[in-house]
Design a protein around this motif. Structure first.
Motif, PDB file in Angstrom:
ATOM      1  N   ALA A   1     -58.515  14.297  -7.282  1.00 34.97           N
ATOM      2  CA  ALA A   1     -57.275  13.269  -7.893  1.00 34.97           C
ATOM      3  C   ALA A   1     -56.120  14.182  -7.276  1.00 34.97           C
ATOM      4  O   ALA A   1     -55.900  15.482  -7.477  1.00 34.97           O
ATOM      5  N   THR A   2     -54.896  13.482  -6.842  1.00 30.86           N
ATOM      6  CA  THR A   2     -53.771  13.998  -6.367  1.00 30.86           C
ATOM      7  C   THR A   2     -52.732  13.574  -7.066  1.00 30.86           C
ATOM      8  O   THR A   2     -52.504  12.241  -7.100  1.00 30.86           O
ATOM      9  N   GLU A   3     -51.716  14.308  -7.900  1.00 28.32           N
ATOM     10  CA  GLU A   3     -50.898  13.893  -8.752  1.00 28.32           C
ATOM     11  C   GLU A   3     -49.385  14.072  -8.031  1.00 28.32           C
ATOM     12  O   GLU A   3     -49.284  15.255  -7.609  1.00 28.32           O
ATOM     13  N   ILE A   4     -48.717  12.998  -7.723  1.00 29.59           N
ATOM     14  CA  ILE A   4     -47.430  13.410  -7.290  1.00 29.59           C
ATOM     15  C   ILE A   4     -46.226  13.664  -8.374  1.00 29.59           C
ATOM     16  O   ILE A   4     -46.063  12.895  -9.125  1.00 29.59           O
ATOM     17  N   GLU A   5     -45.776  14.930  -8.178  1.00 28.12           N
ATOM     18  CA  GLU A   5     -44.566  15.026  -9.353  1.00 28.12           C
ATOM     19  C   GLU A   5     -43.432  14.282  -9.051  1.00 28.12           C
ATOM     20  O   GLU A   5     -43.295  14.032  -7.800  1.00 28.12           O
ATOM     21  N   PRO A   6     -42.559  14.006 -10.033  1.00 30.82           N
ATOM     22  CA  PRO A   6     -41.324  13.482  -9.754  1.00 30.82           C
ATOM     23  C   PRO A   6     -40.273  14.357  -8.974  1.00 30.82           C
ATOM     24  O   PRO A   6     -40.438  15.546  -9.104  1.00 30.82           O
ATOM     25  N   VAL A   7     -39.612  13.663  -8.177  1.00 31.21           N
ATOM     26  CA  VAL A   7     -38.434  14.356  -7.489  1.00 31.21           C
ATOM     27  C   VAL A   7     -37.240  14.007  -8.442  1.00 31.21           C
ATOM     28  O   VAL A   7     -37.033  12.814  -8.905  1.00 31.21           O
TER      29      VAL A   7
ATOM     30  N   THR B   1     -34.871  10.202 -11.851  1.00 34.06           N
ATOM     31  CA  THR B   1     -36.195  10.674 -11.726  1.00 34.06           C
ATOM     32  C   THR B   1     -37.096   9.508 -10.801  1.00 34.06           C
ATOM     33  O   THR B   1     -37.207   8.487 -11.121  1.00 34.06           O
ATOM     34  N   VAL B   2     -37.538  10.069  -9.512  1.00 31.97           N
ATOM     35  CA  VAL B   2     -37.825   9.373  -8.824  1.00 31.97           C
ATOM     36  C   VAL B   2     -39.457   9.693  -8.060  1.00 31.97           C
ATOM     37  O   VAL B   2     -39.747  11.056  -8.064  1.00 31.97           O
ATOM     38  N   TYR B   3     -40.424   8.895  -8.189  1.00 31.96           N
ATOM     39  CA  TYR B   3     -41.758   8.996  -7.728  1.00 31.96           C
ATOM     40  C   TYR B   3     -41.911   8.504  -6.352  1.00 31.96           C
ATOM     41  O   TYR B   3     -41.642   7.471  -6.358  1.00 31.96           O
ATOM     42  N   GLY B   4     -42.853   9.043  -5.543  1.00 32.78           N
ATOM     43  CA  GLY B   4     -43.159   8.274  -4.358  1.00 32.78           C
ATOM     44  C   GLY B   4     -43.046   9.502  -3.200  1.00 32.78           C
ATOM     45  O   GLY B   4     -42.525  10.609  -3.209  1.00 32.78           O
ATOM     46  N   GLU B   5     -43.888   9.134  -2.181  1.00 33.47           N
ATOM     47  CA  GLU B   5     -43.840  10.232  -0.978  1.00 33.47           C
ATOM     48  C   GLU B   5     -42.710  10.231  -0.279  1.00 33.47           C
ATOM     49  O   GLU B   5     -42.449  11.381   0.170  1.00 33.47           O
ATOM     50  N   ASN B   6     -41.729   9.314  -0.207  1.00 38.72           N
ATOM     51  CA  ASN B   6     -40.509   9.473   0.379  1.00 38.72           C
ATOM     52  C   ASN B   6     -39.221   9.532  -0.679  1.00 38.72           C
ATOM     53  O   ASN B   6     -38.170   9.338  -0.401  1.00 38.72           O
ATOM     54  N   ALA B   7     -39.547  10.144  -2.013  1.00 39.25           N
ATOM     55  CA  ALA B   7     -38.868  10.285  -2.905  1.00 39.25           C
ATOM     56  C   ALA B   7     -37.548  10.991  -2.539  1.00 39.25           C
ATOM     57  O   ALA B   7     -36.191  10.599  -2.735  1.00 39.25           O
ATOM     58  N   GLN B   8     -37.702  12.337  -1.704  1.00 43.39           N
ATOM     59  CA  GLN B   8     -36.595  13.026  -1.672  1.00 43.39           C
ATOM     60  C   GLN B   8     -35.679  12.299  -0.522  1.00 43.39           C
ATOM     61  O   GLN B   8     -34.546  12.468  -0.894  1.00 43.39           O
ATOM     62  N   GLU B   9     -36.085  11.726   0.477  1.00 43.99           N
ATOM     63  CA  GLU B   9     -35.346  11.218   1.501  1.00 43.99           C
ATOM     64  C   GLU B   9     -34.535   9.986   0.842  1.00 43.99           C
ATOM     65  O   GLU B   9     -33.357  10.023   1.216  1.00 43.99           O
ATOM     66  N   ALA B  10     -35.301   9.280  -0.020  1.00 44.68           N
ATOM     67  CA  ALA B  10     -34.533   8.133  -0.689  1.00 44.68           C
ATOM     68  C   ALA B  10     -33.246   8.644  -1.888  1.00 44.68           C
ATOM     69  O   ALA B  10     -32.270   8.141  -1.706  1.00 44.68           O
TER      70      ALA B  10
ATOM     71  N   VAL C   1     -40.270   3.268  -2.709  1.00 38.46           N
ATOM     72  CA  VAL C   1     -40.473   3.750  -4.133  1.00 38.46           C
ATOM     73  C   VAL C   1     -40.786   2.813  -5.142  1.00 38.46           C
ATOM     74  O   VAL C   1     -39.940   1.642  -5.169  1.00 38.46           O
ATOM     75  N   GLN C   2     -41.752   2.883  -5.888  1.00 39.45           N
ATOM     76  CA  GLN C   2     -42.149   2.006  -6.778  1.00 39.45           C
ATOM     77  C   GLN C   2     -41.956   2.302  -8.279  1.00 39.45           C
ATOM     78  O   GLN C   2     -42.118   1.442  -9.190  1.00 39.45           O
ATOM     79  N   SER C   3     -41.657   3.581  -8.443  1.00 35.87           N
ATOM     80  CA  SER C   3     -41.338   4.077  -9.815  1.00 35.87           C
ATOM     81  C   SER C   3     -40.210   4.923  -9.786  1.00 35.87           C
ATOM     82  O   SER C   3     -40.205   5.969  -8.987  1.00 35.87           O
ATOM     83  N   ALA C   4     -39.364   4.665 -10.524  1.00 32.71           N
ATOM     84  CA  ALA C   4     -37.936   5.486 -10.636  1.00 32.71           C
ATOM     85  C   ALA C   4     -37.114   5.025 -11.956  1.00 32.71           C
ATOM     86  O   ALA C   4     -37.254   3.833 -12.234  1.00 32.71           O
ATOM     87  N   LEU C   5     -36.588   5.975 -12.251  1.00 29.89           N
ATOM     88  CA  LEU C   5     -35.611   5.893 -13.502  1.00 29.89           C
ATOM     89  C   LEU C   5     -34.309   6.523 -13.177  1.00 29.89           C
ATOM     90  O   LEU C   5     -34.302   7.727 -12.783  1.00 29.89           O
ATOM     91  N   ILE C   6     -33.365   5.553 -13.035  1.00 32.17           N
ATOM     92  CA  ILE C   6     -31.893   5.795 -12.850  1.00 32.17           C
ATOM     93  C   ILE C   6     -31.080   5.812 -13.938  1.00 32.17           C
ATOM     94  O   ILE C   6     -30.999   4.775 -14.703  1.00 32.17           O
TER      95      ILE C   6
END
Length: 338
Positions: free
Chosen positions: A20-26, A40-49, A184-189
């Motif tokens: 399993a691969t777990e992506i840590e939040p940015v 707090t942002v999850y996703g492959e493009n979190a940094q760019e977002a 991004v489908q999971s984030a808390l602002i």
């Protein structure tokens, strides 16, 4: 001049566990719009977002800061009645603020700034203005006199706009759109207490948001949400006490020019749009319990949690099963049913 301090953007990392691969939040933090913001942002493009989101926030601040002599709002406030051109984003925000002023029958009025400044809530020198001063300044408070034609803004001489009651919520909506554009489908602002949840937590569960107890440091309870905004307004957020022990807070009643004494300690609004929640948290605080309930029944489209001066909690039915009192708290809870 406006101030902002950018936090350090952390690097997204991958933690491997078996197959399993777990992506840590940015995560990032930012001081802007005179408040501390966290993401707090999850996703492959979190940094760019996040990079794009930070740039967006700084751009909006540069346009809306009421004390920045280069901002569009400042130029409008010092235009001496002459029309000025503003950006499409600024025009949209002003249009929304004016619309909410009409819908709330001036409980929210974005032209209250001269009175707010007289109380010193925009500076570090808080004071109680004289009745004569308040009466004179109230003559400059009337949202209906603001003219907006497309991106052309015309303000009568002496009137001043302050979009603080809607700006952070509107910005949160724009940031959520940026994140979703990047997949991004999971984030808390968290924009200084304005909470915007994009989707749910990565495991599919709701985000758990602590609702602060008015005039205390602990939590009143926990609210579970997904894909929603949560905004709270209360007198305890910004206030001062005079030599006689009287307390004055920053949420003013536009009809009197004095701090709103509506029988409410705090108002929390939950809905799909941060801008609506931001506007209504202030407006319903000014209205008081009965008018707030009537507004909810007439308009719908949001849920609310009211804390009265008697420490009674009123919840609308849409969040009745999403709110839990913190351990040890005994406030009575009443559910409002439509």
């Amino acid at each position: 001049m406006r101030r902002w301090i950018s936090g350090v953007l952390t690097v997204m990392t991958l933690v491997l566990s078996g197959c399993a691969t777990e992506i840590e939040p940015v995560e990032t933090s930012l001081f802007a719009m005179n408040t501390y913001m966290t993401f707090t942002v999850y996703g492959e493009n979190a940094q760019e977002a996040l990079d794009e989101s930070v740039e967006l926030i700084q751009t909006m601040e540069s346009r809306w800061a009421v004390t920045d002599d280069e901002s569009e709002i400042y130029r409008g406030n010092h235009s001496d009645g002459r029309p000025i051109s503003v950006s499409e984003e600024t025009a949209a925000l002003i249009s929304f603020a004016l619309d909410m002023a009409e819908k709330t029958k001036s409980a929210l009025d974005p032209t209250i700034y001269p009175v707010l400044a007289a109380w010193g809530f925009t500076t570090d020198s808080k004071q109680v203005p004289s009745q004569e001063q308040i009466d004179a300044l109230l003559e400059r408070v009337d949202y209906s006199k603001i003219q907006l034609d497309g991106t052309t803004l015309t303000m009568p001489k002496g009137m001043q706009l302050d979009l603080g009651a809607v700006g952070k919520g509107y910005t949160a909506d724009l940031v959520a759109e940026v994140l979703q554009t990047h997949g991004v489908q999971s984030a808390l602002i968290n924009l200084g207490g304005n909470i915007q949840a994009v989707g749910s937590r990565p495991d599919g569960s709701d985000w758990r948001i602590g609702i602060r107890a008015p005039w205390g440091e602990d939590n009143l309870g926990v609210l579970e949400i997904s894909d929603a905004a949560v905004v709270t307004s209360g007198g305890y957020e910004n206030y001062f006490e005079d030599k006689d022990g009287n307390i004055y807070w920053h949420i003013l009643d536009p009809s009197t020019g004095y701090p709103a004494n509506s029988g409410l300690q705090a108002v929390t609004i939950i809905g799909e749009e941060g801008r609506l929640c931001d506007a209504l948290s202030t407006a319903l605080f000014v209205m008081g319990t009965e008018q707030a309930e009537a507004y909810w029944r007439e308009n719908g489209g949001f849920d609310m949690l009211l804390v009265t001066d008697e420490n009674e909690i009123l919840l609308t039915e849409g969040i009745a099963d999403k709110f839990t009192l913190s351990d040890g708290r005994k406030e009575p809870v009443q559910v409002l049913v439509s």
